[in-house]
Design a protein around this motif. Sequence first.
Motif, PDB file in Angstrom:
ATOM      1  N   HIS A 247       0.934  -1.019  -0.003  1.00  6.25           N
ATOM      2  CA  HIS A 247      -0.003  -0.108  -0.117  1.00  6.25           C
ATOM      3  C   HIS A 247       0.804   1.271  -0.138  1.00  6.25           C
ATOM      4  CE1 HIS A 247       0.418  -0.416   4.439  1.00  6.25           C
ATOM      5  NE2 HIS A 247       0.526   0.876   4.342  1.00  6.25           N
ATOM      6  N   MET A 248       1.994   1.258   0.554  1.00 11.31           N
ATOM      7  CA  MET A 248       3.022   2.541   0.561  1.00 11.31           C
ATOM      8  C   MET A 248       3.321   2.544  -0.672  1.00 11.31           C
ATOM      9  SD  MET A 248       6.579   3.107   2.561  1.00 11.31           S
ATOM     10  CE  MET A 248       5.800   2.707   4.409  1.00 11.31           C
ATOM     11  N   GLU A 251       0.468   3.922  -2.806  1.00  7.01           N
ATOM     12  CA  GLU A 251       0.436   5.437  -2.643  1.00  7.01           C
ATOM     13  C   GLU A 251       1.446   6.402  -3.282  1.00  7.01           C
ATOM     14  OE1 GLU A 251      -2.453   6.967  -0.816  1.00  7.01           O
ATOM     15  OE2 GLU A 251      -3.156   5.139  -1.145  1.00  7.01           O
ATOM     16  N   MET A 280      -2.106  -4.842   6.727  1.00  2.00           N
ATOM     17  CA  MET A 280      -1.580  -3.633   6.887  1.00  2.00           C
ATOM     18  C   MET A 280      -2.294  -2.772   5.859  1.00  2.00           C
ATOM     19  SD  MET A 280       2.611  -5.083   7.102  1.00  2.00           S
ATOM     20  CE  MET A 280       2.998  -3.375   7.064  1.00  2.00           C
ATOM     21  N   ALA A 281      -2.264  -3.009   4.693  1.00  2.00           N
ATOM     22  CA  ALA A 281      -3.143  -2.258   3.859  1.00  2.00           C
ATOM     23  C   ALA A 281      -4.464  -1.613   4.334  1.00  2.00           C
ATOM     24  CB  ALA A 281      -3.159  -2.721   2.417  1.00  2.00           C
ATOM     25  N   ASP A 283      -5.386  -1.791   7.357  1.00  2.00           N
ATOM     26  CA  ASP A 283      -5.330  -1.014   8.651  1.00  2.00           C
ATOM     27  C   ASP A 283      -4.965   0.666   8.009  1.00  2.00           C
ATOM     28  OD1 ASP A 283      -6.264  -2.643  10.268  1.00  2.00           O
ATOM     29  OD2 ASP A 283      -4.134  -3.524  10.703  1.00  2.00           O
ATOM     30  N   TYR A 284      -4.042   0.598   7.113  1.00  2.00           N
ATOM     31  CA  TYR A 284      -3.854   1.974   6.525  1.00  2.00           C
ATOM     32  C   TYR A 284      -5.157   2.956   6.402  1.00  2.00           C
ATOM     33  CZ  TYR A 284      -1.958   5.574   3.531  1.00  2.00           C
ATOM     34  OH  TYR A 284      -1.797   6.479   2.908  1.00  2.00           O
ATOM     35  N   TYR A 285      -5.902   2.144   5.232  1.00  2.00           N
ATOM     36  CA  TYR A 285      -6.944   2.792   4.689  1.00  2.00           C
ATOM     37  C   TYR A 285      -8.241   3.040   5.924  1.00  2.00           C
ATOM     38  CZ  TYR A 285      -4.616   2.513   0.413  1.00  2.00           C
ATOM     39  OH  TYR A 285      -3.826   2.593  -0.637  1.00  2.00           O
ATOM     40  N   ASN A 287      -7.574   3.516   8.867  1.00  2.00           N
ATOM     41  CA  ASN A 287      -7.150   4.911   9.847  1.00  2.00           C
ATOM     42  C   ASN A 287      -6.975   6.130   8.841  1.00  2.00           C
ATOM     43  OD1 ASN A 287      -6.478   3.427  12.062  1.00  2.00           O
ATOM     44  ND2 ASN A 287      -4.339   2.943  11.304  1.00  2.00           N
ATOM     45  N   LYS A 288      -6.843   6.103   7.597  1.00  2.00           N
ATOM     46  CA  LYS A 288      -6.761   7.164   6.748  1.00  2.00           C
ATOM     47  C   LYS A 288      -8.054   7.804   6.628  1.00  2.00           C
ATOM     48  CE  LYS A 288      -5.558   8.594   1.932  1.00  2.00           C
ATOM     49  NZ  LYS A 288      -4.851   8.349   0.689  1.00  2.00           N
TER      50      LYS A 288
END
Length: 540
Positions: A247-248, A251, A280-281, A283-285, A287-288
């Motif tokens: 995901h990093m 982005e 992990m991806a 959780d990133y989205y 939170n975002k």
Amino acid sequence: MKSIVECVPNFSEGRNTKTIEAIADAIRQTKGCRLLDVDPGKSTNRTVYTFVGSPEAVIEGALNSAGVARQKIDMRTHQGEHHRMGAMDVCPFIPVANVTMEECVKISKEFGRRAANELGIPIYLYEESATRKYRKNLPQIREGQYEGIKDRIITKEWKPDFGPAEFIPGWGATVTGARFFLIAYNVNLLSTPNQAHRIALNLREAGRSPDEPGSLAEVKGMGWYVDEYNLAQVTVNLNNYQVTPPHMLFEEVQKEAKKLNVAVTGSEIVGVIPLEAILMAADYYINKENLFVLDEDQKVRLAIERLGLNSVAPFNPKEKIIEYIIAEEKAEPLAGLTVREFIEEVASRSSAPGGGSASAAIAAMGAGLGSMVAKLTLGVRKFEDLDAKMRRIVPPLNHAANALIPMIDADTDAFNDYVAALRLPGNTKEEKELKVEKLQQGLKKAIDIPLTTMKLADAAWDAMIEIAKYGNIASKSDVEVGAKAMETGIWGAYKNVMINMADITDENFKNTTIKLAEEIKIRAENQCEKVLKILENREK
């Protein structure tokens, strides 16, 4: 859990379907190997195979596939966009379960030794298996590609680790070794290959030069155009997804593409991916975007959607996420029963399932009731001011309920292990010593399981108290029953801990465990009483 190693050999053939299938069959037919994925590329003229098995099996699978490639691939006629130096270009071994990196190093060396001896091919070691610093990374070894091997392989510095130090025209050379789980990942662009490569240069760790490094660590990549998709891609290897996850990369590609006024149209995973990277991806989205997504399957779906993993081919989690692929059918003969069947099994003329399994089921129902009330409060318009609280309350209750379910079968399994130890022979001194050791191990397991039940339920008390304070008062009795069930489940698990403690000879284990169990039991009594008093005093 069994020892599982992943092997991901890359072969320099992506167009001849008969050859691709023959290599796949060689892996499939190897006892103990399970072929997970075959990913051919026409433009690259390269196919990536992913299979798993025991340490012994993956060596045989890799050798069998290499044997087919030796017969069917001729590097003298090979052309493709991907860098390559051999018919079997690279053959890494990756630890998946109950296997260390050191063990995978030994596996790679055994494969290299046997491949060299049995097939007469040169083998280089890389990554964790490398024997020389200047040829640890794949690009270092593959410099000059197949065409450059002829002059390099005869030098002292580039003598193979195994096999002949001579150019084999039909084969080239192969690189093998042990490495961390590598994710092959492509981001799709509606652009030219030059623009895709420009973005890759900005992001990959090596950048454009030592003076112009890229922005992302543990990333190797380039840009290319894929004819069958009719689009360009930033194609990368994520050497350590815990440093730079997909995901990093996705982005960062979007940011670079925006500067060039280029459209990003999703991405693709080549081969398989660990579940952790997908979560992990998610959780990133979460939170975002300040989302509330709780269940694993919904998190997986969110990651798939946000990364556009369905853009060029369907992304089926059961076929692409390695944990889902290798997972055996859930061995939950008790938890998988209907409620009626479980009660009938408990009531049958058998000592198992007994109080430990029943306690785990009761505690799970208690936490489940708390989770239910929190979810029924969340999102309701008249309780809108409580949404932030409910978002914090739901996860620990939901987790406890789900984590306690496997303990139903675990308790019975632990009892069965102890019974098996009782049946061991005890005629000789050695047999007696082994039996005593196994009995002690069985008792400790029979204690550890209900103690774990206690710990899991204990972790949910703070959330249960919060739901008693703020949950929908119409569900008051559900919370009361939930609290009482959690207390009863903990008390029952405590009794199972204590009954198995009598014959434990390890005094330190006994004292430490009893102290912890008593603390949890007392806290359960106090917390349950607190919940009931809160509810008794609530008017609305």
